[in-house]
Design an enzyme around this catalytic site. Structure first.
Site, PDB file in Angstrom:
ATOM      1  N   HIS A   1       0.830  -1.214   0.000  1.00  0.00           N
ATOM      2  CA  HIS A   1       0.000   0.000   0.000  1.00  0.00           C
ATOM      3  C   HIS A   1       0.852   1.246   0.000  1.00  0.00           C
ATOM      4  O   HIS A   1       1.927   1.277   0.598  1.00  0.00           O
ATOM      5  CB  HIS A   1      -0.969   0.023   1.180  1.00  0.00           C
ATOM      6  CG  HIS A   1      -0.354  -0.197   2.532  1.00  0.00           C
ATOM      7  ND1 HIS A   1       0.154  -1.411   2.954  1.00  0.00           N
ATOM      8  CD2 HIS A   1      -0.159   0.650   3.582  1.00  0.00           C
ATOM      9  CE1 HIS A   1       0.614  -1.313   4.188  1.00  0.00           C
ATOM     10  NE2 HIS A   1       0.455  -0.061   4.592  1.00  0.00           N
TER      11      HIS A   1
ATOM     12  N   HIS B   1       0.859   5.166   1.161  1.00  0.00           N
ATOM     13  CA  HIS B   1       0.237   6.174   2.012  1.00  0.00           C
ATOM     14  C   HIS B   1       0.244   7.514   1.270  1.00  0.00           C
ATOM     15  O   HIS B   1       1.305   7.949   0.811  1.00  0.00           O
ATOM     16  CB  HIS B   1       1.048   6.362   3.304  1.00  0.00           C
ATOM     17  CG  HIS B   1       1.054   5.165   4.205  1.00  0.00           C
ATOM     18  ND1 HIS B   1       0.172   5.025   5.257  1.00  0.00           N
ATOM     19  CD2 HIS B   1       1.826   4.054   4.215  1.00  0.00           C
ATOM     20  CE1 HIS B   1       0.410   3.874   5.878  1.00  0.00           C
ATOM     21  NE2 HIS B   1       1.422   3.271   5.267  1.00  0.00           N
TER      22      HIS B   1
END
Lengths: 142, 142
Positions: free
Chosen positions: B102, B104
């Site tokens: 992922h 951010h």
């Protein structure tokens, strides 16, 4: 934001000032960060003029992140790192200090905190040795 | 590293647990971080199984960073941010807490430090309102 063609990375791309390069292709360049936050800290930049993430076309951005992935893999191997942190800053409020888009590839070592960004200059001999290690890891992986 | 199909993002992708979604396409999903480091903190994830940056194919990674760019632009507008910081952690030593790749997207505000990663849960009402703002900015920009 207007792109300043005299920023330090633009000068490096034009060959006007030296850099400790570790990888280069038609679209991207990777070089050792001279104020590393950890041992083996590399920067990956596009060859197009883009101040930040907002100013780059999708295809050029795709190439940039793929080179960033390549360098991250090599850095993990070359420096026997426990992890890799990517950082990318847009705007002074986000900590950006050079206004040419760049990804930070920061090797992480268990129990070691990062040093402060853009504070202390590294010894060029150490950077050169690290660049050589990285190039070796890259030549083994490509 | 082996991909754990029971990590929280895998469960969200399968619809087994709820998330505060802000954007979704065939290949990527963006959702509000429930432990935001700043107001408007979003996570962008691929739909393929990849624990980290090292495990994703180049084309999927390219799509992921283009969605990350889209969300960054929208977040800057939606939250009137002064900058955007991207972070991406690979390995526990790098601060990774969920082992599904992922990015951010962290809006930055002049003079405001980031809060500590993955510590304090945000109010779901506030997250939902932020997600609505982001969706509005996205619908204006696409």
């Amino acid at each position: 934001m207007n792109y300043d063609a005299n920023n330090i990375f633009a000068k490096i791309l034009r060959g006007e000032i030296p850099a400790c390069k570790v990888y280069e292709d038609q679209h991207t360049l990777a070089l050792m960060d001279v104020t590393p936050q950890s041992d083996g800290h590399v920067l990956v930049i596009p060859k197009v003029a883009a101040s930040n993430l907002f100013e780059i076309a999708a295809d050029a951005l795709g190439r940039l992140i793929v080179t960033t992935q390549l360098i991250s893999r090599a850095a993990k191997t070359a420096f026997n790192a426990d992890g890799i942190t990517l950082m990318q800053f847009n705007g002074a409020a986000a900590g950006q200090t050079v206004f040419h888009l760049h990804f930070h590839v920061i090797p992480r070592y268990q129990g070691k905190e990062l040093r402060v960004h853009a504070r202390e200059m590294a010894d060029i001999k150490i950077l050169t040795a690290q660049a050589e290690k990285l190039k070796q890891a890259l030549s083994n992986s490509i």
